[in-house]
Structures are given as C-alpha cells and as structure tokens.
Design an enzyme around this catalytic site. Structure first.
Site, PDB file in Angstrom:
ATOM      1  CG  HIS C  74     -11.064   9.612   8.158  1.00 36.63           C
ATOM      2  ND1 HIS C  74     -10.347  10.316   8.940  1.00 36.63           N
ATOM      3  CD2 HIS C  74     -10.053   8.471   8.110  1.00 36.63           C
ATOM      4  CE1 HIS C  74      -9.259   9.923   9.403  1.00 36.63           C
ATOM      5  NE2 HIS C  74      -9.007   8.863   8.954  1.00 36.63           N
ATOM      6  CG  ASP C 103       5.745  35.466  -6.058  1.00 39.03           C
ATOM      7  OD1 ASP C 103       5.305  34.357  -6.018  1.00 39.03           O
ATOM      8  OD2 ASP C 103       4.643  36.513  -6.014  1.00 39.03           O
ATOM      9  CD1 TRP C 137      -8.928   5.418   0.472  1.00 30.70           C
ATOM     10  CD2 TRP C 137      -8.012   6.578  -1.107  1.00 30.70           C
ATOM     11  NE1 TRP C 137      -7.630   4.637   0.107  1.00 30.70           N
ATOM     12  CE2 TRP C 137      -7.028   5.622  -0.483  1.00 30.70           C
ATOM     13  CE3 TRP C 137      -7.420   7.622  -2.041  1.00 30.70           C
ATOM     14  CZ2 TRP C 137      -5.697   5.746  -1.231  1.00 30.70           C
ATOM     15  CZ3 TRP C 137      -6.419   7.801  -2.240  1.00 30.70           C
ATOM     16  CH2 TRP C 137      -5.425   6.702  -2.069  1.00 30.70           C
ATOM     17  CB  SER C 167      -6.720  22.693  -7.529  1.00 30.07           C
ATOM     18  OG  SER C 167      -5.637  22.992  -6.606  1.00 30.07           O
ATOM     19  CB  SER C 168      -3.231  18.820  -7.555  1.00 31.02           C
ATOM     20  OG  SER C 168      -3.914  18.789  -6.371  1.00 31.02           O
ATOM     21  CG  HIS C 251       2.239   3.120  -5.220  1.00 32.32           C
ATOM     22  ND1 HIS C 251       2.047   2.570  -4.119  1.00 32.32           N
ATOM     23  CD2 HIS C 251       3.378   3.448  -5.292  1.00 32.32           C
ATOM     24  CE1 HIS C 251       3.192   2.573  -3.270  1.00 32.32           C
ATOM     25  NE2 HIS C 251       4.138   3.224  -3.953  1.00 32.32           N
ATOM     26  CD  GLU C 253      -2.418  11.557  -3.920  1.00 31.72           C
ATOM     27  OE1 GLU C 253      -2.253  12.269  -4.935  1.00 31.72           O
ATOM     28  OE2 GLU C 253      -2.631  12.258  -3.047  1.00 31.72           O
ATOM     29  CE1 TYR C 255       7.279   5.999  -1.477  1.00 25.81           C
ATOM     30  CE2 TYR C 255       5.796   4.894  -2.988  1.00 25.81           C
ATOM     31  CZ  TYR C 255       6.804   4.780  -1.784  1.00 25.81           C
ATOM     32  OH  TYR C 255       7.124   3.650  -1.239  1.00 25.81           O
ATOM     33  CB  SER C 266      15.865  16.252   4.219  1.00 22.59           C
ATOM     34  OG  SER C 266      15.557  14.809   4.189  1.00 22.59           O
ATOM     35  CG  HIS C 300       1.864  -2.743  -4.199  1.00 22.31           C
ATOM     36  ND1 HIS C 300       3.198  -2.078  -4.248  1.00 22.31           N
ATOM     37  CD2 HIS C 300       0.921  -1.512  -3.877  1.00 22.31           C
ATOM     38  CE1 HIS C 300       2.783  -0.775  -3.587  1.00 22.31           C
ATOM     39  NE2 HIS C 300       1.543  -0.605  -3.459  1.00 22.31           N
ATOM     40  CG  HIS C 301      -2.806  -0.623  -3.847  1.00 21.07           C
ATOM     41  ND1 HIS C 301      -3.057  -0.343  -2.663  1.00 21.07           N
ATOM     42  CD2 HIS C 301      -1.681   0.283  -4.594  1.00 21.07           C
ATOM     43  CE1 HIS C 301      -1.893   0.685  -2.541  1.00 21.07           C
ATOM     44  NE2 HIS C 301      -1.255   0.926  -3.434  1.00 21.07           N
ATOM     45  CB  THR C 326      12.019   3.723   1.451  1.00 20.25           C
ATOM     46  OG1 THR C 326      11.145   3.743   0.279  1.00 20.25           O
ATOM     47  CG2 THR C 326      11.280   4.208   2.440  1.00 20.25           C
ATOM     48  CE  LYS C 329      14.212   9.789   0.003  1.00 18.50           C
ATOM     49  NZ  LYS C 329      14.114  11.288  -0.083  1.00 18.50           N
ATOM     50  NE  ARG C 448      -9.088  -0.579   4.451  1.00 17.70           N
ATOM     51  CZ  ARG C 448      -8.582   0.217   3.462  1.00 17.70           C
ATOM     52  NH1 ARG C 448      -8.034  -0.833   2.755  1.00 17.70           N
ATOM     53  NH2 ARG C 448      -8.489   1.083   3.213  1.00 17.70           N
TER      54      ARG C 448
HETATM   55  C1  HEM Z   1      -6.551  11.557  13.883  1.00 18.90           C
HETATM   56  C2  HEM Z   1      -6.339  10.358  13.795  1.00 18.90           C
HETATM   57  C3  HEM Z   1      -6.960   9.341  12.942  1.00 18.90           C
HETATM   58  C4  HEM Z   1      -7.777   8.437  13.319  1.00 18.90           C
HETATM   59  C5  HEM Z   1      -8.332   8.212  14.845  1.00 18.90           C
HETATM   60  C6  HEM Z   1      -7.935   7.472  12.213  1.00 18.90           C
HETATM   61  C7  HEM Z   1      -8.939   6.335  12.330  1.00 18.90           C
HETATM   62  C8  HEM Z   1      -9.324   5.658  11.261  1.00 18.90           C
HETATM   63  C9  HEM Z   1     -10.517   4.696  10.934  1.00 18.90           C
HETATM   64  C10 HEM Z   1     -11.247   4.177  12.217  1.00 18.90           C
HETATM   65  C11 HEM Z   1     -10.656   4.271   9.734  1.00 18.90           C
HETATM   66  C12 HEM Z   1     -11.555   3.379   9.183  1.00 18.90           C
HETATM   67  C13 HEM Z   1     -11.127   2.041   9.238  1.00 18.90           C
HETATM   68  C14 HEM Z   1     -12.121   1.067   8.527  1.00 18.90           C
HETATM   69  O1  HEM Z   1     -13.104   0.837   9.251  1.00 18.90           O
HETATM   70  O2  HEM Z   1     -12.002   1.005   7.305  1.00 18.90           O
HETATM   71  C15 HEM Z   1      -9.538   4.929   8.993  1.00 18.90           C
HETATM   72  C16 HEM Z   1      -9.059   4.965   7.626  1.00 18.90           C
HETATM   73  C17 HEM Z   1      -8.380   5.558   6.777  1.00 18.90           C
HETATM   74  N1  HEM Z   1      -7.631   6.644   7.422  1.00 18.90           N
HETATM   75 FE1  HEM Z   1      -7.514   7.407   9.346  1.00 18.90          FE
HETATM   76  N2  HEM Z   1      -7.449   7.896  11.251  1.00 18.90           N
HETATM   77  C18 HEM Z   1      -6.756   9.035  11.638  1.00 18.90           C
HETATM   78  C19 HEM Z   1      -5.648   9.812  10.888  1.00 18.90           C
HETATM   79  C20 HEM Z   1      -5.439   9.572   9.514  1.00 18.90           C
HETATM   80  C21 HEM Z   1      -4.587  10.622   8.596  1.00 18.90           C
HETATM   81  C22 HEM Z   1      -3.924  11.667   8.932  1.00 18.90           C
HETATM   82  C23 HEM Z   1      -4.714  10.059   7.360  1.00 18.90           C
HETATM   83  C24 HEM Z   1      -3.858  10.701   6.306  1.00 18.90           C
HETATM   84  C25 HEM Z   1      -4.165  10.266   5.082  1.00 18.90           C
HETATM   85  C26 HEM Z   1      -5.613   8.898   7.331  1.00 18.90           C
HETATM   86  C27 HEM Z   1      -5.985   8.243   6.404  1.00 18.90           C
HETATM   87  C28 HEM Z   1      -6.853   7.226   6.242  1.00 18.90           C
HETATM   88  C29 HEM Z   1      -7.099   6.191   5.137  1.00 18.90           C
HETATM   89  C30 HEM Z   1      -6.491   6.519   3.854  1.00 18.90           C
HETATM   90  C31 HEM Z   1      -8.176   5.231   5.401  1.00 18.90           C
HETATM   91  C32 HEM Z   1      -8.654   4.312   4.507  1.00 18.90           C
HETATM   92  C33 HEM Z   1     -10.048   4.639   4.320  1.00 18.90           C
HETATM   93  C34 HEM Z   1     -10.772   3.471   3.459  1.00 18.90           C
HETATM   94  O3  HEM Z   1     -10.080   2.633   3.279  1.00 18.90           O
HETATM   95  O4  HEM Z   1     -11.838   4.087   2.889  1.00 18.90           O
HETATM   96  N3  HEM Z   1      -6.061   8.563   8.812  1.00 18.90           N
HETATM   97  N4  HEM Z   1      -8.781   5.761   9.827  1.00 18.90           N
HETATM   98 CU    CU Z   2       0.870   1.346  -3.015  1.00 19.92          CU
END
Ligand code: HEM
Ligand code: CU
Lengths: 213, 114, 597
Positions: C74, C103, C137, C167-168, C251, C253, C255, C266, C300-301, C326, C329, C448
C-alpha cells in the site's frame, strides 16, 4: 544518456541562461554522482575503525592484535602506479576534447583511443589487485573492510568501464562518413566531463582509502 | 549552442602543451603525496594529504573540465552538490564517531555478550 | 520536417503505436497521470482490505503475513506509483506550457523516464504473483536480510525501487535543465509560477536524494545475493546504517511528495481569488528553505534508536525549524484569500481543504519533533494519522485540486461541478473520519502495522469508525470516476482561459496544439496573462517561423524494456539480465544515431 536530442525550441537556439542543455545535464548528473560516491565513501569510513576493533582480518593497514602484527593488505606502490595511469588518461582526454573543438580530428581520435587504453590498463590493475586480495584471504564476505572496499572501488571500476564504452562508442561513430556531426566538440567535451569526474573520484579514493592510515 | 563553446575554447582554453604541463604537475603532486604517506610527519600528515588531494581535485575540475572558463552556472550546480555530498558524509561520520558511536558500541557489546 | 506555424510538423497521429513512440510532453504527461491514478485506485483497494481486517477486534479477514505485505505494498504503491507519477504527470504536461516553451529539453529522455517507471511499477506490483515484500516501505534491517526474509519479496522491493529511482533521476535531470534553460523571453526565475518553482526544487531534491537510496539498496542487494553483512550486527555490520541511509533519502522524499501539491495550490488560490499570490518571494524562498532543511532532519525518524543525546537535540531543533517555512507558506496562502473576490469552484474547495488538513498534519509533525514526545508516538497509529494528514490531506487533496483546475486545459472539457461537490464533500468527510480517530488510537497505544488487536483494549470503536470512513472515501472516488467519464463523453467546450487565470498555460487553446504555442510569449510580469489583459497587449501572433518538433521514436521504450529485463534477470536468471543489457545497449546506439531533425 547524454545523446539526447537538441531542443524543440521554436527555432530559437539560445537558452535562457546561455548554457548548453546537454552540458548542463551532465554537470547536474555529476553532482548527483557526488552523493553516490559520498555515500559509498561514508560507508567505508563508518566501518573502518569497527573492523579493527572486531579483529577479524585482513586489514587495510598494519594492525597489532594480541601483540602480533598483522600486515596491511594495501600495496601502495602498485596503486600509485594505477593512479598515475588514470591521471595520464585525463591528460589524453583533455587533448581529445581540444582536438574535437579545433576540428583536428586525428588528434581527437588519438586522444580518445589512448584514453580508452589507459582506462583499460587501470581496470587491469584493479583486476590484479582484487585477485591478489582474494589470494590473501580478503573477499566481499570476509569482513566489513572487504565488503565496503570492494563495493566502493568496484563501483568506481564500473564507472571506468562505462566510460571506456562511452568513449569507444564516440570513437567508432567518429569514423562514419560525417563523423560526429556538427556538434563534435560538444559530444566529446561532455564525454570528457564524465571521464574527468571518474578521475577525480579516484583522486579522493586514493587519498582517503590508501594513503591515510 | 556548440558554436559558442568553440569560441570560448579558443579564447579562454589552454593550449595542448599547457594541459600536458598541468598533467605533469599533478603527477609530481601524486609523488609528493606518496612520499608524505611514508614519511613520519605526525599529525601534519592527514591535513597535508587531504589538502593536496583537494588541490588536485580543483585543478582537474577547474582546468581539465573547463569550469574556470565556462558559464558560472555549471560551477554553481556542481559546487552545491559537492558541498552537500561532503556535508552529508561528514554528518554521518560525526554520528558514528561522535557520541553516537558509544551507544552503537554498547549495543554491539550487549549483542556479543549473549 | 519543419513547417509553417499553425500546422504541425508531423501529422497528428493516433493509435497505440503513436502513444508508444510519442515524445510529446503532453502525451507523456497524460500517460503518467492515468497510470498514476490507476495505481492510486489499486493502492486504495489494498488499504480497504486492511481497514476491513482492522474494523473489529480479532478480525479474521487477512492473516498476519498477508497483512504485512498489504501495508508494505500500500505504502510503496501510494508513494512511488501514485503520488509521484501523478505529480510527474502535471510536471510533464504543464511545465513547458507554464514557462512558454514548446517541449522539455530532452523529449526522448522524457519518454524513457515514463517507460522505465512503468517497468519498475510492473516489477514491484507483480510481486503479488510470487511473494510481495512485507518489510514495510522503509524495509528496516535486519528483518530485510536473508536470515529473516528468505523469499523473493525483499528482492522485488530492491529491484523495483532501483528501477523506479533510475526513472525518477532521468525525469528530474530533464526538468531541472528544462526549467533553467527553456523559459520564454522575459520569464526570469522570479517570474516563474510557483508550481514551476516547486517542480524545480523537487527535481533538485530527487537528483541529490536518490543516490544515497541507490547505495543502500545495492548494499542490501549484496547482503542478500553475495553474502556481505552491511546491515547485520552480529557479523560486524550495522542495521542502523540502513536507517540512516534510508532516511537521508526518505525525508527529502516526503517533501518530494508534498511540494507538487503546494505548487498546485499556489496556482489555484490566486486564480480563484482573482488577485496575485500574496508574498510570492516568501513562498518561493520558503520552498527553497524546505528543500535545504529537508537534508538536516533525517534522524527524527530515529529518535528511539539510541543515537545519543546530542544528535537527538540537534535533529529535534532542525525539525522544529523546518516548521517555520512551512508555516510561512500557510500564512501566505491565507493572505492570498483575504480580500479576494473568491469563486468557489471544486478546485478551490480542494485547495482550501488542503490548507486546513495539511496544517493539522503539520502540527502533529511538530509534536513528534520533540524526542520525549516522539518516544510515545513512535510506531503507533499517531504516526499513521500524521502521515495521512500530510499525504492524503495534503498531497492527494492538492492533486485533486490540480485535476479539477487543469482538466479543461488538458481535455478541452470541464469536470461537472455538482458531481465535483459530491466528490469533494464525501472525500473530505471520509478522510477526517478515517484518519482523525487514528490520533486517539495512537495515544491509546495502538501500535501501527499490527494485523489485529484484542477485545479488551478498547480500540474497537475508533477502528470501526475509521473503517467506515475509509468506505466513504472509496465512494467519493466513484463519484470522481463517474464525473470523469461523463465529461469525457461530452463535446469539448472549454475556451483557452476559462478561469481567467494569469499563467501562460492558459495562453494557448484547450487542449493545446501539438506545438503548444503558435507564437512564443514575451513575459512582462509574474501574472503574464493578467498583465497583457490590463495593458491591452494582444496575444502574440504566429510569425510563420519554422516550428521544429522532434520526431517520434521507439528507442525510449526499447531501452526501458532492456532496463526492466536487467531487473527481472536479477530476480530470476542472469541470462535475462544479459539479454536486457544487450537490448539497452542496442537501444542507446540507435538513439544516439537517430536523426532528430
Ligand atoms: C484511501 C485512503 C487510505 C486509507 C484507508 C489508508 C489506510 C492505511 C492503513 C490501514 C495503513 C496501515 C497501518 C498499519 O497497520 O501500519 C496505512 C499505512 C500507510 N499509508 Fe495509507 N491509507 C490511505 C491513503 C494513503 C495515501 C494517499 C498515502 C500516500 C502516500 C498513504 C501512505 C501510507 C504510508 C506511507 C503508510 C505507512 C506504511 C508503513 O508503515 O509500512 N496512504 N494506510
Ligand atoms: Cu521525516
């Protein structure tokens, strides 16, 4: 990737800053490479002292463990020679660039060829060094010195290898009917930037890894 | 684009023999570095070696890579990245060699102890 | 193949082959956008599965290993395959238009970035067919190491991210050069739209932050494939080194994820407030400041890893400082609204909501900038709440704002405002319902990444609440999709500048012709179209100059296939890698020798 095409810029051949797109791309890319080699060098240095503390050799420098002296594995005279070779390749490269800009194509081709050959000699030295270390019991998995050393110098060697291919491609292309085209100078100059960068990375590696105990 | 570069080259670049001379100079510095690494200079050694290699670095970048004769933007782009690279490296080393190292060492001893 | 302005250098092409070989920044932008949005839906499906499992205590929908794969995939999907490419879609489509160019600097490199991205995305996503990565992740060592994760999962992670990083990097190099060098006459750096500025900062961040990640991934690869021990403490390595390397990238990333949204907002706020952006220099410089400061806060992580007190203090202070630009802004956006004659379109709704929710996420961020507080927050749902307020409430809201805003420009059609309101309100309510209770859960101690929890812990109510919220969110997206298809079936009706916006992309027809502008604008102000309107300056007319467009090329996709095979080979058999290498090398040659005029 430096062979990207010229700009679709509505006929205007001037850029906003007056810099050349491809050259700017190469410089920014080299900036990115600074972070790449920086991270590798940092990893090497992070483990440098810990390796000695842990006491599992071979080590880069002479180390005394329980009263017994373990000799360092680096062969400074050998590496100095290969450093010299790479330095000379920078001189031939700069001559190739000069030739390309001045339309002295023979000078350019000779320059490219000798740069490639010197690069290959450098790689030969590296293969020899790696094999010798292997015989003396140092490989990727022996200890963190082996891992960080081979990764760093290995990636530098890969860059030299890519550079040889890059220059070789230019050299081969320069024998076509219209050679490297209108932008010969630019093409060779950008390849030169890459090559010199690989050289300066080695200047740093040589000092930080080999010379400083 | 390329035409501009040719002019700069003629006006500001060096002649082949000058490049060769610079190369010779760099070789001499390398020999000096080698000598320093064998000579017993005590605490002077590391700064000297670092200084000389920085000097070689600047010469290659400035003359062989034409930064000295080129548009300032190239220098700015490269120098900024290089500075960041050096600073990140130093920061990481500070974390490891400074007070962070104690905790890491403690952790490792704890691991080794069983 | 140059022709007179007003006609195209190539006949307009259609069909699959024309998309495969396109080097047109607008088409590549559409490819990025559509791919990114598809992955956004896919990532949402993964999230819904997790929320369903967590709805009640002792849930039995998904077992623990699968749950780990879900939260890992996810996050990877949302970050690398949804938010970043949707941002890249806007960069591609809009940057050349906004700076008045025809272009990007390197059109083929641009195509290569996209196809390489697609290859990396495939590698990462198809891992579900074998074994998906399950290490989170950020993939901490030593869990990611061979002795603890023996399957292919982590290898998919490594290879996928290496490909995506490549790619990035290519895209970022391209955009940095484009923005520096392809600006229309008169467009100084301080006249560039803020979105262009933010893209510039992001490009620089990517160029500098990807190499450390690459090094870390390669070290992990060596650990797993060649028996080194970079991150295994018992063998002399150091798992904390991975954390350092990952967050040195990680970090900046975050931003990289949020700055596009800040740029979009903006643009949207001034247009719909009918007044110039308040404090343009402050917004630009705080954007740059964020870019610089994002390099000095990574630890800080890692407050709870025993770094020692001095590093903790330093990183805590740095992190608090980054809140200042921040905040600057946010205040400038509010001041832009103040006294404006505001039109509340859907794009504007999203932009205003962005300010609110992003601020909440920013505030919780500053809370865990303090190490003692963070030792309570670390690895709880509080962090999950925080990151979703900034990423969903921030990045995704901003992207939706951009979609509603630029849709007429990109398609010549408007998205429906009524359906747009439904989409907005359901999304907004669903988002608050899903993520706000996570603050409570986190404070109550819910960790989590747990796949279930016990009955007696009292976490059931808010979890159920959050799950309902996530379904509301999902429904809101259905409204958006409906809206999209409904609009696409209509006849194009959008004029060149339907919102009376000030920036150059609105100075050409909607959608723009293949060569973007019949004649290049001369820029006299930060709001060029408003300036020209108020000073009675007519749009420049075609002079009959020759417009050269780069011809289509299939080498980008060929090289990308080669690169992808290189990666696939690393996961399966080295012979495939060798084949990939040969294809890529052949492609580079063909590319270099291909005539471009
Ligand atoms: C569609 C709505 C969303 C829902 C319902 C949702 C729900 C969740 C849930 C349930 C988790 C797992 C929590 C856990 O047990 O660790 C999670 C983790 C996470 N989500 Fe979302 N999320 C959504 C959208 C997004 C979006 C748009 C992002 C954009 C980057 C995102 C980034 C993350 C990240 C970075 C984590 C942490 C993963 C990790 O710790 O391994 N989520 N989210
Ligand atoms: Cu950070």
């Amino acid at each position: 990737m430096a062979h990207a095409p010229a700009v679709a810029h509505g006929g205007a051949h001037v850029t906003s800053t007056g810099t050349e797109n491809r050259k700017l791309l190469m410089w920014i890319f080299l900036g990115s490479e600074c972070l790449f080699f920086g991270s590798l060098i940092a990893t090497y240095l992070v483990f440098k002292h810990q390796v000695i503390e842990r006491g599992i050799g071979p080590f880069p420098i002479d180390v005394t463990i329980d009263g017994k002296v373990e000799h360092g594995i680096f062969d400074i005279p050998l590496t100095s020679t290969s450093t010299f070779v790479l330095l000379m390749s920078s001189v031939t490269m700069v001559l190739a660039v000069y030739g390309a800009h001045q339309h002295r194509l023979k000078m350019m081709k000779l320059g490219l060829l000798s740069t490639m050959l010197l690069g290959l000699v450098f790689l030969g030295f590296q293969v020899y060094e790696f094999r010798t270390f292997g015989h003396e019991g140092l490989n990727l998995t022996t200890n963190m010195f082996g891992a960080t050393f081979f990764l760093l110098t290995g990636f530098h060697g890969t860059h030299v290898g890519v550079g040889v291919l890059y220059l070789g491609s230019l050299l081969a292309a320069s024998f076509r009917r219209n050679g490297l085209g209108r932008e010969t100078g630019e093409h060779v100059e950008i390849a030169g930037l890459y090559w010199h960068f690989v050289d300066i990375v080695w200047i740093v590696i040589f000092t930080v890894l080999y010379l400083i105990p | 684009m390329a035409h501009g570069a040719e002019h700069t080259e003629q006006e500001h670049g060096l002649r082949p023999m000058q490049y060769v001379a610079i190369g010779a100079g760099l070789a001499v510095i390398t020999i000096i570095e080698l000598w320093i690494s064998y000579a017993d200079l005590g605490s002077l050694m590391v700064p000297l070696l670092l200084g000389l290699s920085a000097f070689k670095f600047v010469v290659v970048v400035g003359w062989f890579m034409h930064l000295r004769f080129d548009h300032r933007l190239y220098t700015q782009a490269f120098a900024a990245s290089l500075t960041l690279g050096v600073l990140v490296t130093l920061a990481l080393l500070t974390l490891y060699w400074g007070d962070a190292a104690d905790s890491i060492r403690g952790y490792r001893e704890w691991l080794n102890s069983g | 193949m140059a022709t007179i302005a007003g006609t195209l250098a190539q006949p307009t092409q259609s069909g699959v082959w024309s998309w495969i070989t396109t080097v047109d920044h607008k088409r590549i932008g559409v490819l990025y956008g559509v791919t990114g949005f598809s992955f956004f839906l896919w990532g949402g499906v993964l999230a819904l599965l997790m929320r369903t499992q967590l709805a009640v205590p002792n849930g039995t929908v998904i077992e623990s290993d699968r749950f780990s794969q879900l939260f890992t995939m996810h996050a990877l999907t949302m970050i690398f395959l949804a938010i970043m490419p949707m941002g890249a879609g806007f960069f591609n489509y809009m940057i050349p238009l906004m700076i008045g160019a025809r272009d990007v600097a390197f059109p083929r490199l641009n195509a290569l970035s996209y196809w390489t991205f697609l290859g990396g995305a495939m590698i990462l996503s198809l891992s579900f067919l074998f074994e998906a990565p399950g290490g989170g992740w950020f993939n901490y060592a030593p869990l990611s190491e061979r002795p603890y994760s023996d399957g292919l999962g982590i290898d998919f992670y490594v290879v996928g991210l290496l490909t995506l990083g490549l790619s990035s990097l290519m895209a970022a190099l391209n955009f940095a050069v484009t923005i520096i060098n392809l600006r229309a006459p008169g467009m100084t750096m301080m006249r560039m739209p803020v979105f262009v500025w933010m893209t510039f900062v992001i490009s620089i961040l990517l160029i500098l932050a990807l190499p450390p990640l690459t090094v870390g991934l390669i070290q992990l690869l060596f650990d797993r494939q060649f028996g080194t021990h970079f991150f295994i403490a018992t063998e002399g390595g150091d798992p904390l080194l991975w954390q350092h390397i990952f967050w040195i990238f990680g970090h900046p990333e975050v931003y990289i994820l949020i700055l596009p949204a800040m740029g979009i907002v903006s643009e949207v706020l001034p247009t719909f407030s009918r007044k110039p952006l308040f404090g343009y220099p402050a917004i630009v410089f705080s954007g740059i400041a964020i870019g610089v400061l994002s390099w000095v806060v990574w630890s800080h992580h890692m407050f709870t890893t025993g770094m020692g007190s001095v590093p903790r203090a330093v990183f805590a202070v740095n992190t608090m400082i980054i809140g200042v630009p921040t905040g600057i802004k946010v205040f400038n956006w509010l001041a832009t609204l103040y006294g404006g004659s505001i039109r509340f379109t859907t794009a504007m709704y999203f932009a205003v909501a962005f300010i609110a929710t992003f601020t909440i996420g920013g505030i919780s961020g500053v809370m865990h900038a303090s190490p003692p507080v963070d030792s309570q927050h670390q690895d709880t749902y509080f962090v999950v709440a925080h990151l979703h307020y900034v990423l969903f409430g921030g990045a995704i809201m901003g992207i939706f704002s951009g979609i509603y805003y630029w849709f007429p420009k990109m398609t010549g059609r408007f998205l429906g405002e009524t359906l747009g309101r439904w989409h907005f309100w359901l999304l907004f309510i669903g988002m608050q319902m899903t993520f706000f209770p996570m603050h409570f859960l986190g404070i109550a101690g819910m960790p989590r990444r747990i796949y279930t929890y016990d009955d007696g812990l009292d976490w059931g109510f808010w979890n159920m609440f959050a799950t309902i919220g996530s379904y509301v969110l999902a429904v809101s997206l259905l409204f958006f999709i409906w809206n999209f298809f409904r609009s696409m079936r209509r006849e194009p009706s959008a004029p060149a500048n339907p919102w009376d916006a000030p920036t150059l992309e609105w100075g050409t027809s909607s959608p723009p012709p293949e060569h973007d502008f019949d004649a290049i604008y001369t820029v006299r102000s930060r709001e060029p179209l408003w300036y020209d309107r108020d000073h009675g300056i007519a749009a420049p007319v075609a002079t009959g100059e020759h417009i050269h467009l780069p011809p289509p090329s299939y080498y980008p996709i060929l090289i990308a296939i080669g690169i992808t095979l290189l990666g696939v080979g690393a996961l399966s058999h080295l012979a495939i890698s060798a084949l990939g290498g040969v294809i890529a090398f052949y492609g580079v040659w063909g590319w270099a020798l291909e005539p471009t005029d």
